[in-house]
Design an enzyme around this catalytic site. Structure first.
Site, PDB file in Angstrom:
ATOM      1  N   HIS A 375      38.645  -2.525   2.047  1.00 14.07           N
ATOM      2  CA  HIS A 375      38.558  -3.034   0.676  1.00 14.07           C
ATOM      3  C   HIS A 375      39.547  -2.403  -0.291  1.00 14.07           C
ATOM      4  CE1 HIS A 375      34.729  -5.346   1.028  1.00 14.07           C
ATOM      5  NE2 HIS A 375      34.503  -4.491   2.001  1.00 14.07           N
ATOM      6  N   LYS A 566      34.883  -5.150 -16.047  1.00 17.71           N
ATOM      7  CA  LYS A 566      35.041  -4.602 -14.701  1.00 17.71           C
ATOM      8  C   LYS A 566      35.025  -3.087 -14.829  1.00 17.71           C
ATOM      9  CE  LYS A 566      38.986  -6.864 -14.326  1.00 17.71           C
ATOM     10  NZ  LYS A 566      39.155  -7.423 -12.998  1.00 17.71           N
ATOM     11  N   ARG A 567      34.951  -2.356 -13.713  1.00 19.26           N
ATOM     12  CA  ARG A 567      35.037  -0.908 -13.792  1.00 19.26           C
ATOM     13  C   ARG A 567      36.311  -0.508 -14.539  1.00 19.26           C
ATOM     14  NH1 ARG A 567      31.067   2.319 -10.942  1.00 19.26           N
ATOM     15  NH2 ARG A 567      32.450   4.009 -11.571  1.00 19.26           N
ATOM     16  N   LYS A 572      43.548  -1.094 -13.081  1.00 16.29           N
ATOM     17  CA  LYS A 572      43.102  -2.378 -13.635  1.00 16.29           C
ATOM     18  C   LYS A 572      43.694  -2.619 -15.034  1.00 16.29           C
ATOM     19  CE  LYS A 572      38.652  -2.477 -11.092  1.00 16.29           C
ATOM     20  NZ  LYS A 572      38.517  -3.813 -10.470  1.00 16.29           N
ATOM     21  N   THR A 674      36.506 -10.036  -7.590  1.00 13.69           N
ATOM     22  CA  THR A 674      35.529 -11.116  -7.453  1.00 13.69           C
ATOM     23  C   THR A 674      35.092 -11.585  -8.833  1.00 13.69           C
ATOM     24  OG1 THR A 674      33.886  -9.376  -7.155  1.00 13.69           O
ATOM     25  CG2 THR A 674      34.599 -10.562  -5.179  1.00 13.69           C
ATOM     26  N   LYS A 678      34.312 -15.448 -10.657  1.00 13.29           N
ATOM     27  CA  LYS A 678      33.104 -15.792 -11.425  1.00 13.29           C
ATOM     28  C   LYS A 678      33.475 -16.353 -12.796  1.00 13.29           C
ATOM     29  CE  LYS A 678      30.716 -12.277  -8.825  1.00 13.29           C
ATOM     30  NZ  LYS A 678      30.109 -10.940  -8.778  1.00 13.29           N
TER      31      LYS A 678
HETATM   32  N1  CR6 Z   1      36.465  -1.657  -6.018  1.00  9.50           N
HETATM   33  C1  CR6 Z   1      38.228  -3.709  -4.529  1.00  9.50           C
HETATM   34  O1  CR6 Z   1      38.895  -2.857  -5.393  1.00  9.50           O
HETATM   35  C2  CR6 Z   1      37.325  -6.001  -4.219  1.00  9.50           C
HETATM   36  C3  CR6 Z   1      36.004  -5.373  -3.824  1.00  9.50           C
HETATM   37  C4  CR6 Z   1      35.257  -6.205  -2.802  1.00  9.50           C
HETATM   38  C5  CR6 Z   1      36.897  -3.106  -4.081  1.00  9.50           C
HETATM   39  C6  CR6 Z   1      38.071  -5.080  -5.166  1.00  9.50           C
HETATM   40  O2  CR6 Z   1      39.344  -5.620  -5.410  1.00  9.50           O
HETATM   41  O3  CR6 Z   1      37.090  -7.237  -4.824  1.00  9.50           O
HETATM   42  O4  CR6 Z   1      36.200  -4.060  -3.263  1.00  9.50           O
HETATM   43  N2  CR6 Z   1      37.182  -1.955  -3.256  1.00  9.50           N
HETATM   44  O5  CR6 Z   1      36.071  -6.508  -1.724  1.00  9.50           O
HETATM   45  C7  CR6 Z   1      36.360  -0.895  -2.996  1.00  9.50           C
HETATM   46  O6  CR6 Z   1      35.270  -0.747  -3.491  1.00  9.50           O
HETATM   47  C8  CR6 Z   1      36.841   0.133  -2.059  1.00  9.50           C
HETATM   48  C9  CR6 Z   1      36.067  -2.654  -5.279  1.00  9.50           C
HETATM   49  O7  CR6 Z   1      35.056  -3.214  -5.579  1.00  9.50           O
HETATM   50  N1  PLP Z   2      30.652  -4.998 -11.497  1.00 14.21           N
HETATM   51  C1  PLP Z   2      29.776  -6.002 -11.639  1.00 14.21           C
HETATM   52  C2  PLP Z   2      28.449  -5.718 -12.278  1.00 14.21           C
HETATM   53  C3  PLP Z   2      30.103  -7.291 -11.209  1.00 14.21           C
HETATM   54  O1  PLP Z   2      29.221  -8.301 -11.336  1.00 14.21           O
HETATM   55  C4  PLP Z   2      31.382  -7.508 -10.649  1.00 14.21           C
HETATM   56  C5  PLP Z   2      31.732  -8.852 -10.238  1.00 14.21           C
HETATM   57  O2  PLP Z   2      32.231  -9.224  -9.294  1.00 14.21           O
HETATM   58  C6  PLP Z   2      32.263  -6.430 -10.506  1.00 14.21           C
HETATM   59  C7  PLP Z   2      31.867  -5.196 -10.949  1.00 14.21           C
HETATM   60  C8  PLP Z   2      33.641  -6.578  -9.931  1.00 14.21           C
HETATM   61  O3  PLP Z   2      34.549  -6.968 -10.895  1.00 14.21           O
HETATM   62  P1  PLP Z   2      36.114  -7.063 -10.568  1.00 14.21           P
HETATM   63  O4  PLP Z   2      36.224  -7.970  -9.379  1.00 14.21           O
HETATM   64  O5  PLP Z   2      36.679  -7.690 -11.788  1.00 14.21           O
HETATM   65  O6  PLP Z   2      36.585  -5.694 -10.329  1.00 14.21           O
END
Ligand code: CR6
Ligand code: PLP
Length: 840
Positions: A375, A566-567, A572, A674, A678
């Site tokens: 990931h 997002k985080r 980012k 993701t 959404k």
């Molecule tokens: N932080 C990726 O950074 C991806 C998700 C799920 C992450 C993000 O781009 O959409 O995984 N990676 O595949 C990790 O957590 C290591 C994420 O959520």
């Molecule tokens: N945090 C929450 C609560 C979410 O619902 C999502 C959605 O996918 C994410 C983080 C991930 O966001 P991003 O794909 O923009 O990093």
């Protein structure tokens, strides 16, 4: 006829069972029954939470027949099952989703309304299980939803953290963490199964012995500590199907039997206190997203849930009388990142040390069973455990890893004779400096399949991070672009848009998201566009009300809602978004009458508690908000809002309200994303770089419906290779310089030039994420967004087309691909059984 034979002569009176009936009347009766008999309350003394619990139990009752039938069918037929191993499951609230899946959302709403209660307030009451950091954990949750909906036999295995991701408060503009006490008032969705507990060993040493049965030398692990894992099961109901699969989360407890010695020696207190040490193992989720922290407790969590889950699978087969040499035929195990990668060594250990398999047989089963999803490309996120720590906690696993490694290196020597660099690069043990176990390498060697999470990411894995592995095992690699569930992220979170879409194209799209394409036929229908626009406006109005109540800021729902949620992470680039805001502000300060498209900039996201720069970015957003929102020159044309505590509930509220989704990571850094999907599904346009799944979103919606900016990945590599110098951009770009200078000179910190110094100097002296290089392209693109938004009717067309073309990003599509290419698991239809005799 015999005297005791029943005679059917009276018409049957149908009384719906209070635990299964779906009519409004029955739901009301069941609700009151649960309030009294489960919560032990009556109306006068019941709290909002009691009402929530009563409704939750009413819904759970209605899941149980499906759940038990599913489990029984799987056991009876010995079906091939997906085991999704993930240290995180960010499920979000269950109640609304289960009501949707059962198809009784409207009935429940009516029932609760007729009882004089506020249905929405009851939904809001649920403490969400925040057992994940962000995208990765939420992806696991979407995948469970899709597997259940597609009738795929599956089980999610993870950790039942007592404290999930912290709750975020903002004080004086800074993030403040508060423990997430999600279990405080009880969790109606889980059922503890202490009778299926297993034991996990930790620490100690190993010794060899002669196995009398096979006359072979074997290894025995003498642990220093044994912890018990108790499974807690939560049903995961598919959408409008009978299948209800299971999320099985492990909770650590003291293994009573183990400290007998201490009990017997009379050291009762020490023995009891020892219990609390075991229980800390599943106390709290590590709150770091994409940053590795080599803590012993974390490794303990990983081996704990992996060992519990593998033992559980072995027990499931044993109970069915299926021999373990069929393990790989019955289970397809997916490793969600390297957090569960210790499964490679643990499955070997269980098969060899506890079930007397020889190496080759055990290795063949292990490789055929496991598959690994990567990931991230960020080096700081790759897990690597110091050998000292690893060997102390897992002495037997270290031996096994050494053995895997020596066989693996031999394989490389044969294929690439004399290539010592390659041996060093690929070894499971990193020999440079303090020696480490490389978990991604372990996962690659021990799995039959390796995948990335978006097309670009999978390509970069092959070219870069896992290049050597690709050269050795090209057949193992594939791409599985992420997806998200439209049930939670459209039907539940956006009922108004769902209703409009369904009124035009029927409800087939909820299970077949490609059907959204049918909306394209209505793009030229002015009436439809008007309805679409009105719905977006109403949702924005709701968010505006929420912002007023949460932050005390007035925002105009007619303004462009520009959202980055997002985080918080430097890659980012939330601070690039901030540079744009400051640029607009500077333009207003230079000329208060400048023509500006009114915008509301909304941010949400948590920073890892130890990540100073991310926390400083939050402080910066809030500081800019304070200045911009209160400057009379701005005349409310731009507003900045930081909404605290971004979680799933919050996400469901903001995605539908966005006009513009910010997906602005540096190209090559975001594996997929993701959130981007959404937003877009809910009719938001995207401003984004060619990163992660943005690339594919743009392909689907069409380049003309996507605001693209920034360097591409090859351009990023080239720029870095040639020696990137941020000063060059700063010195040659007056708007950029002015934006940075305003921060540096204390323009957002009451003249304090120190506060944001770390941020400013990182940008000027390092700028690893190339904000300065991408700045102009971003600002130009944003100017284009502003122009486009002025033609509301045209904007609505783009919005509709974005939703209509998002079919690819349903997690159903992702799961079908995993099933076909990696798991080879087929759907199994569930026929409902009666467990309870009516009217007995
Ligand atoms: N932080 C990726 O950074 C991806 C998700 C799920 C992450 C993000 O781009 O959409 O995984 N990676 O595949 C990790 O957590 C290591 C994420 O959520
Ligand atoms: N945090 C929450 C609560 C979410 O619902 C999502 C959605 O996918 C994410 C983080 C991930 O966001 P991003 O794909 O923009 O990093």
């Amino acid at each position: 006829t015999a005297p005791n034979q029943p005679i059917e002569c009276v018409p049957t009176i149908v009384v719906e069972d209070d635990r299964t009936g779906l009519s409004v009347e029955t739901l009301k009766r069941a609700f009151q029954d649960n309030l009294f008999y489960i919560q032990g309350k009556f109306a006068k003394i019941a709290t909002q939470n009691d009402y929530y619990m009563a409704l939750a139990y009413t819904v759970r009752d209605r899941l149980l027949r499906r759940w038990l039938t599913t489990a029984e069918t799987y056991t009876h037929q010995g079906v091939r099952t997906v085991a999704y191993l993930s240290a995180e499951f960010l499920m979000g609230p269950h109640l609304g989703n289960n009501l949707i899946s059962l198809g009784i959302y409207d009935e429940a709403k009516q029932a609760i309304g007729e009882l004089g209660l506020d249905f929405d307030a009851l939904l809001e009451q649920e403490e969400e299980p925040g057992l994940g950091n962000g995208g990765l954990g939420r992806l696991a949750a979407c995948y469970l939803d899709s597997m259940a909906t597609l009738d795929i036999p599956s089980i999610g295995y993870g950790i039942r953290y007592e404290f999930g991701i912290f709750d975020q408060d903002i004080r004086d503009g800074w993030q403040f963490e508060i423990t997430d006490k999600w279990l405080r008032y009880g969790n109606p969705w889980e059922i503890a199964r202490p009778e299926w507990s297993v034991e996990v060993k930790l620490g100690g040493h190993t010794e060899t012995y002669m196995d009398e049965m096979t006359s072979r030398q074997r290894v025995r692990w003498v642990p220093a500590e044994v912890v018990m894992g108790i499974p807690y099961d939560t049903p995961i109901l598919g959408y409008k199907t009978n299948t209800a699969t299971t999320l099985r989360l492990w909770s650590a407890a003291a293994a009573e039997s183990f400290d007998f010695a201490a009990f017997n020696s009379g050291d009762y207190f020490r023995a009891v206190l020892q219990k609390t040490v075991s229980e800390t193992l599943t106390k709290v989720l590590y709150p770091n997203d994409e940053s590795f922290q080599g803590k012993k407790l974390r490794l303990g969590q990983q081996i704990f849930f992996v060992s519990c889950s593998l033992q559980d699978m072995i027990l499931i087969l044993t109970r069915q009388g299926i021999p373990l040499d069929q393990f790989h035929e019955k289970f397809a195990i997916q490793l969600n990142d390297t957090h569960p990668a210790i499964a490679v060594a643990e499955l070997m250990r269980l098969l060899m040390d506890e079930h007397a398999f020889e190496w080759d047989a055990a290795w063949s089963i292990t490789q055929k069973t496991l598959a690994y999803t990567n990931h991230t490309l960020l080096p700081e996120a790759l897990e690597r455990w110091g050998l000292g720590l690893f060997g102390t906690l897992l002495p037997r696993h270290l031996e096994i890893i050494y053995e895997i490694n020596s066989r693996f290196l031999e394989e490389i020597r044969l294929k690439f004779p004399g290539d010592n660099d390659r041996l060093n690069r690929m070894s499971l043990i990193d020999e440079a400096g303090e020696r480490h176990v490389r978990m991604a390498h372990l996962a690659c060697v021990g799995s039959h399949a390796i995948n990335g999470v978006a097309a670009l990411h999978s390509e970069l894995l092959k070219q870069d991070v896992l290049r050597d592995f690709y050269e050795l095992y090209p057949e193992k690699f594939s791409n599985k672009t992420n997806g998200v569930t439209p049930r939670r992220f459209m039907v539940l979170s956006n009922p108004r848009l769902t209703k409009l879409i369904t009124s035009k194209i029927g409800d087939g799209w909820i299970k077949h998201l490609d059907d959204l394409r049918k909306l394209e036929a209505f793009v030229e229908d002015a009436d439809f566009r008007q309805q679409w626009r009105q719905i977006k406006f109403d949702i924005k109005q709701d968010l505006a009300d929420y912002i007023k109540q949460a932050n005390g800021i007035d925002v105009d729902p007619a303004s462009l809602f520009d959202i980055q949620a997002k985080r918080i992470h430097e890659y980012k680039r939330q601070h690039l978004d901030v540079l744009h805001i400051i640029t607009l502000y500077n333009r207003i300060k230079a000329n208060p009458d400048v023509d500006i498209t009114p915008r509301t900039f909304i941010f949400g996201g948590k920073a890892a508690p130890g990540y100073y720069m991310a926390k400083l970015i939050i402080k910066l957003v809030n500081s800019v908000a304070d200045v911009v929102n209160n400057d009379p020159d701005v005349r409310d044309r731009i507003k900045v809002v930081f909404l605290k505590d971004y979680n799933v509930k919050f996400a469901q509220r903001v995605y539908p309200a966005a006009d513009l989704s910010e997906q602005i990571s540096l190209a090559g850094k975001e594996a997929s994303g993701t959130g981007n999907m959404k937003f877009s599904m809910n009719g938001s346009l995207t401003i984004g770089t060619l990163d992660g799944a943005n690339v594919e979103i743009r392909e689907e919606v069409g380049a003309e419906n996507f605001f693209l900016f920034g360097l591409t990945t090859p351009e990023v590599y080239a720029l870095k290779a040639q020696g990137y110098n941020p000063w060059q951009y700063y010195n040659s770009n007056p708007e950029l310089k002015a934006a940075i200078d305003r921060i540096a000179s204390g323009g957002f910190s009451n003249g304090d030039t120190n506060l944001f110094n770390a941020l400013v100097s990182t940008l000027l002296y390092k700028d690893d994420y190339l904000l300065l290089a991408d700045y102009q392209s971003y600002v130009d693109c944003q100017d284009g967004v502003s122009r486009a938004y002025r033609d509301q009717d045209h904007w609505t067309r783009l919005s509709i087309l974005n939703s209509a073309r998002m079919g690819k990003f349903s997690s159903d599509r992702s799961i079908r691909e995993y099933c076909k290419d990696i798991w080879h698991v087929k759907p199994v239809a569930i026929e409902l059984k009666e467990y309870v005799q009516a009217g007995a």
